[in-house]
Scaffold this active site. Structure first.
Site, PDB file in Angstrom:
ATOM      1  N   ARG A  62      14.619 -32.681 -33.159  1.00  0.00           N
ATOM      2  CA  ARG A  62      15.754 -31.570 -33.064  1.00  0.00           C
ATOM      3  C   ARG A  62      15.741 -32.001 -31.545  1.00  0.00           C
ATOM      4  O   ARG A  62      15.805 -32.924 -30.691  1.00  0.00           O
ATOM      5  CB  ARG A  62      14.729 -30.290 -33.076  1.00  0.00           C
ATOM      6  CG  ARG A  62      14.065 -30.516 -31.221  1.00  0.00           C
ATOM      7  CD  ARG A  62      14.432 -29.562 -30.607  1.00  0.00           C
ATOM      8  NE  ARG A  62      12.729 -29.662 -29.065  1.00  0.00           N
ATOM      9  CZ  ARG A  62      12.725 -30.879 -28.288  1.00  0.00           C
ATOM     10  NH1 ARG A  62      13.689 -31.174 -28.488  1.00  0.00           N
ATOM     11  NH2 ARG A  62      12.554 -30.144 -27.519  1.00  0.00           N
ATOM     12  N   LYS A  64      16.897 -30.324 -28.059  1.00  0.00           N
ATOM     13  CA  LYS A  64      16.593 -28.678 -27.554  1.00  0.00           C
ATOM     14  C   LYS A  64      17.732 -27.912 -27.279  1.00  0.00           C
ATOM     15  O   LYS A  64      19.264 -28.763 -26.692  1.00  0.00           O
ATOM     16  CB  LYS A  64      16.396 -29.726 -25.900  1.00  0.00           C
ATOM     17  CG  LYS A  64      15.425 -28.649 -25.684  1.00  0.00           C
ATOM     18  CD  LYS A  64      14.431 -28.616 -24.057  1.00  0.00           C
ATOM     19  CE  LYS A  64      13.260 -28.089 -24.167  1.00  0.00           C
ATOM     20  NZ  LYS A  64      11.977 -27.915 -24.137  1.00  0.00           N
ATOM     21  N   ARG A  75      12.177 -22.880 -15.199  1.00  0.00           N
ATOM     22  CA  ARG A  75      11.291 -22.817 -14.422  1.00  0.00           C
ATOM     23  C   ARG A  75      10.260 -24.212 -13.645  1.00  0.00           C
ATOM     24  O   ARG A  75       8.718 -23.734 -12.502  1.00  0.00           O
ATOM     25  CB  ARG A  75       9.979 -23.320 -16.109  1.00  0.00           C
ATOM     26  CG  ARG A  75       9.552 -21.631 -16.698  1.00  0.00           C
ATOM     27  CD  ARG A  75       8.886 -22.257 -17.493  1.00  0.00           C
ATOM     28  NE  ARG A  75       8.796 -23.107 -18.608  1.00  0.00           N
ATOM     29  CZ  ARG A  75       9.358 -23.078 -19.608  1.00  0.00           C
ATOM     30  NH1 ARG A  75      10.444 -22.506 -20.424  1.00  0.00           N
ATOM     31  NH2 ARG A  75       9.044 -24.459 -20.244  1.00  0.00           N
ATOM     32  N   ARG A  96       9.445 -35.368 -33.565  1.00  0.00           N
ATOM     33  CA  ARG A  96       7.981 -35.570 -34.195  1.00  0.00           C
ATOM     34  C   ARG A  96       7.955 -35.732 -35.531  1.00  0.00           C
ATOM     35  O   ARG A  96       8.676 -36.140 -36.525  1.00  0.00           O
ATOM     36  CB  ARG A  96       7.623 -34.077 -34.554  1.00  0.00           C
ATOM     37  CG  ARG A  96       6.362 -33.513 -34.884  1.00  0.00           C
ATOM     38  CD  ARG A  96       6.060 -32.168 -34.334  1.00  0.00           C
ATOM     39  NE  ARG A  96       6.224 -31.930 -33.273  1.00  0.00           N
ATOM     40  CZ  ARG A  96       7.127 -29.840 -32.758  1.00  0.00           C
ATOM     41  NH1 ARG A  96       7.026 -29.540 -34.047  1.00  0.00           N
ATOM     42  NH2 ARG A  96       7.068 -30.042 -31.951  1.00  0.00           N
ATOM     43  N   GLU A 158      11.419 -37.821 -26.376  1.00  0.00           N
ATOM     44  CA  GLU A 158       9.939 -37.750 -26.981  1.00  0.00           C
ATOM     45  C   GLU A 158       9.611 -37.995 -28.540  1.00  0.00           C
ATOM     46  O   GLU A 158      10.369 -37.454 -29.140  1.00  0.00           O
ATOM     47  CB  GLU A 158      10.170 -36.469 -26.412  1.00  0.00           C
ATOM     48  CG  GLU A 158       8.468 -36.103 -26.370  1.00  0.00           C
ATOM     49  CD  GLU A 158       7.977 -34.521 -26.010  1.00  0.00           C
ATOM     50  OE1 GLU A 158       7.550 -34.428 -25.422  1.00  0.00           O
ATOM     51  OE2 GLU A 158       8.395 -33.788 -27.212  1.00  0.00           O
ATOM     52  N   ALA A 170      -0.952 -26.739 -35.056  1.00  0.00           N
ATOM     53  CA  ALA A 170       0.058 -26.970 -34.065  1.00  0.00           C
ATOM     54  C   ALA A 170       1.362 -25.919 -34.115  1.00  0.00           C
ATOM     55  O   ALA A 170       1.770 -25.592 -33.246  1.00  0.00           O
ATOM     56  CB  ALA A 170       0.787 -28.211 -33.158  1.00  0.00           C
ATOM     57  N   GLU A 173      -0.356 -22.219 -34.160  1.00  0.00           N
ATOM     58  CA  GLU A 173      -0.515 -21.518 -32.979  1.00  0.00           C
ATOM     59  C   GLU A 173       0.502 -21.478 -32.206  1.00  0.00           C
ATOM     60  O   GLU A 173       0.531 -20.656 -31.407  1.00  0.00           O
ATOM     61  CB  GLU A 173      -1.465 -22.658 -31.876  1.00  0.00           C
ATOM     62  CG  GLU A 173      -2.165 -22.976 -30.746  1.00  0.00           C
ATOM     63  CD  GLU A 173      -0.962 -22.718 -29.611  1.00  0.00           C
ATOM     64  OE1 GLU A 173      -1.869 -22.738 -28.562  1.00  0.00           O
ATOM     65  OE2 GLU A 173      -0.322 -23.874 -29.998  1.00  0.00           O
TER      66      GLU A 173
HETATM   67  P1  0O2 Z   1       9.345 -26.378 -27.969  1.00  0.00           P
HETATM   68  O1  0O2 Z   1       9.556 -25.744 -28.615  1.00  0.00           O
HETATM   69  O2  0O2 Z   1       8.741 -27.270 -28.909  1.00  0.00           O
HETATM   70  O3  0O2 Z   1       9.743 -28.114 -26.888  1.00  0.00           O
HETATM   71  P2  0O2 Z   1       6.402 -32.500 -18.812  1.00  0.00           P
HETATM   72  O4  0O2 Z   1       7.447 -32.494 -18.915  1.00  0.00           O
HETATM   73  O5  0O2 Z   1       5.846 -34.005 -19.382  1.00  0.00           O
HETATM   74  O6  0O2 Z   1       6.068 -32.873 -17.746  1.00  0.00           O
HETATM   75  P3  0O2 Z   1       6.177 -30.368 -21.028  1.00  0.00           P
HETATM   76  O7  0O2 Z   1       7.057 -30.472 -21.243  1.00  0.00           O
HETATM   77  O8  0O2 Z   1       4.764 -29.961 -20.864  1.00  0.00           O
HETATM   78  O9  0O2 Z   1       5.609 -31.451 -19.211  1.00  0.00           O
HETATM   79  O10 0O2 Z   1       5.104 -32.139 -21.227  1.00  0.00           O
HETATM   80  P4  0O2 Z   1       4.288 -32.467 -22.533  1.00  0.00           P
HETATM   81  O11 0O2 Z   1       2.568 -30.873 -22.380  1.00  0.00           O
HETATM   82  O12 0O2 Z   1       4.080 -33.034 -22.914  1.00  0.00           O
HETATM   83  O13 0O2 Z   1       4.966 -31.116 -23.965  1.00  0.00           O
HETATM   84  C1  0O2 Z   1       5.943 -30.702 -24.815  1.00  0.00           C
HETATM   85  C2  0O2 Z   1       5.453 -30.512 -25.542  1.00  0.00           C
HETATM   86  O14 0O2 Z   1       4.754 -30.578 -26.652  1.00  0.00           O
HETATM   87  C3  0O2 Z   1       6.112 -28.448 -25.854  1.00  0.00           C
HETATM   88  O15 0O2 Z   1       7.616 -28.781 -25.577  1.00  0.00           O
HETATM   89  C4  0O2 Z   1       5.758 -28.466 -27.378  1.00  0.00           C
HETATM   90  O16 0O2 Z   1       6.315 -28.837 -28.272  1.00  0.00           O
HETATM   91  C5  0O2 Z   1       4.691 -29.635 -27.305  1.00  0.00           C
HETATM   92  N1  0O2 Z   1       3.248 -28.866 -26.620  1.00  0.00           N
HETATM   93  C6  0O2 Z   1       2.285 -28.924 -25.676  1.00  0.00           C
HETATM   94  N2  0O2 Z   1       0.656 -28.097 -25.513  1.00  0.00           N
HETATM   95  C7  0O2 Z   1       0.998 -27.397 -26.869  1.00  0.00           C
HETATM   96  C8  0O2 Z   1      -0.070 -26.368 -27.426  1.00  0.00           C
HETATM   97  O17 0O2 Z   1      -0.733 -25.925 -26.702  1.00  0.00           O
HETATM   98  N3  0O2 Z   1       0.459 -25.725 -28.473  1.00  0.00           N
HETATM   99  C9  0O2 Z   1       1.728 -26.648 -28.783  1.00  0.00           C
HETATM  100  N4  0O2 Z   1       1.662 -25.634 -30.430  1.00  0.00           N
HETATM  101  N5  0O2 Z   1       2.657 -27.335 -28.981  1.00  0.00           N
HETATM  102  C10 0O2 Z   1       2.064 -28.196 -27.310  1.00  0.00           C
HETATM  103  P5  0O2 Z   1       7.896 -27.230 -25.635  1.00  0.00           P
HETATM  104  O18 0O2 Z   1       8.703 -27.548 -25.029  1.00  0.00           O
HETATM  105  O19 0O2 Z   1       6.311 -26.132 -24.567  1.00  0.00           O
HETATM  106  O20 0O2 Z   1       8.017 -26.751 -26.218  1.00  0.00           O
END
Ligand code: 0O2
Length: 229
Positions: A62, A64, A75, A96, A158, A170, A173
């Protein structure tokens, strides 16, 4: 959150005066996704031919959404500019990779990073060290060159690697988080979610052992790649 969305909800308000650059940049990220996805599909096919096993179950990707990009910049207290978007957000292009077995994750990582046009920029191993809530995945930020009319640009993608079981946890959750705000999650729910993740991890290990028993042979051990600053 609602206020922030309202403030930036019109795409034309994002990256004021840079909308042309924004469109071009998104096009570059889209191409980067295609390139990395093709690499992964090819390595999966090659591995299958050589070892009669597909390490990858399926791939999702995907780009963003502009609103999510703007929210992330906000943020992090970063300006709404193309520069801060490129430098400050690592997951505009996201892939992914859902693997069949835990060991397949290391195999896919090794095969992808051994390609000389793929540069490892950042690595977060939430499998060796799961997040407190139970989230497990391997996150790689890779840089790959994308060629376009004006030249070449190293673009960040990523890549999240996880097993089918980790992906199940995941996705559920993630959906639950939309229903419950973090503060609303009771201690009991938090512990249950963590217990489910641990149980799924145990099952992953057991499935891996069963597979090893059935196949009795695995390819050579993986080698680690340094993160380039
Ligand atoms: P979306 O909608 O999935 O895109 P960083 O940029 O590395 O400093 P960031 O972006 O918080 O910080 O990095 P991190 O921890 O690597 O997490 C990035 C993505 O991992 C998230 O994207 C989620 O896709 C997934 N992820 C991380 N933690 C969790 C969790 O606790 N639960 C679930 N289900 N997914 C998680 P986004 O942007 O949050 O959302």
């Amino acid at each position: 959150m609602k206020e922030a969305i309202a403030r930036i909800k019109k795409e034309s308000e994002l990256f004021q005066g840079e909308i042309q650059d924004f469109t071009t940049l998104m096009q570059i990220y889209r191409s980067a996704i295609k390139e990395v996805q093709t690499k992964l599909e090819i390595l999966d096919d090659t591995f299958k031919t050589r070892y009669s096993h597909n390490p990858i179950h399926h791939i999702e990707s995907r780009l963003k959404a502009p609103t999510s990009i703007a929210l992330k910049l906000e943020r992090r207290d970063l300006p709404m500019t193309i520069k801060s978007m490129e430098e400050g957000i690592d997951d505009i292009a996201g892939i992914r990779v859902i693997c069949n077995y835990v060991e397949d994750i290391a195999t896919v990582e090794e095969l992808l990073l051994s390609q000389d046009d793929v540069t490892l920029l950042k690595r977060k191993d939430y499998i060796t060290e799961p997040k407190e809530n139970g989230y497990r995945s391997l996150h790689l930020i890779v840089g790959i060159p994308v060629y376009f009319a004006e030249g070449k640009r190293l673009t960040k993608v990523e890549v999240q690697l996880r097993t089918i079981a980790m992906d199940m946890w995941a996705s559920l959750e993630h959906k639950l988080r939309y229903k419950l705000k973090v503060g609303e999650i009771s201690e009991e729910t938090r512990l249950s979610l963590r217990a489910c993740s641990d149980e799924l991890s145990r099952i992953d290990e057991e499935m891996q052992n069963i597979y090893r028993e059935v196949v009795k042979e695995r390819p050579a051990p993986v080698r680690r790649h340094p993160v380039r600053e």
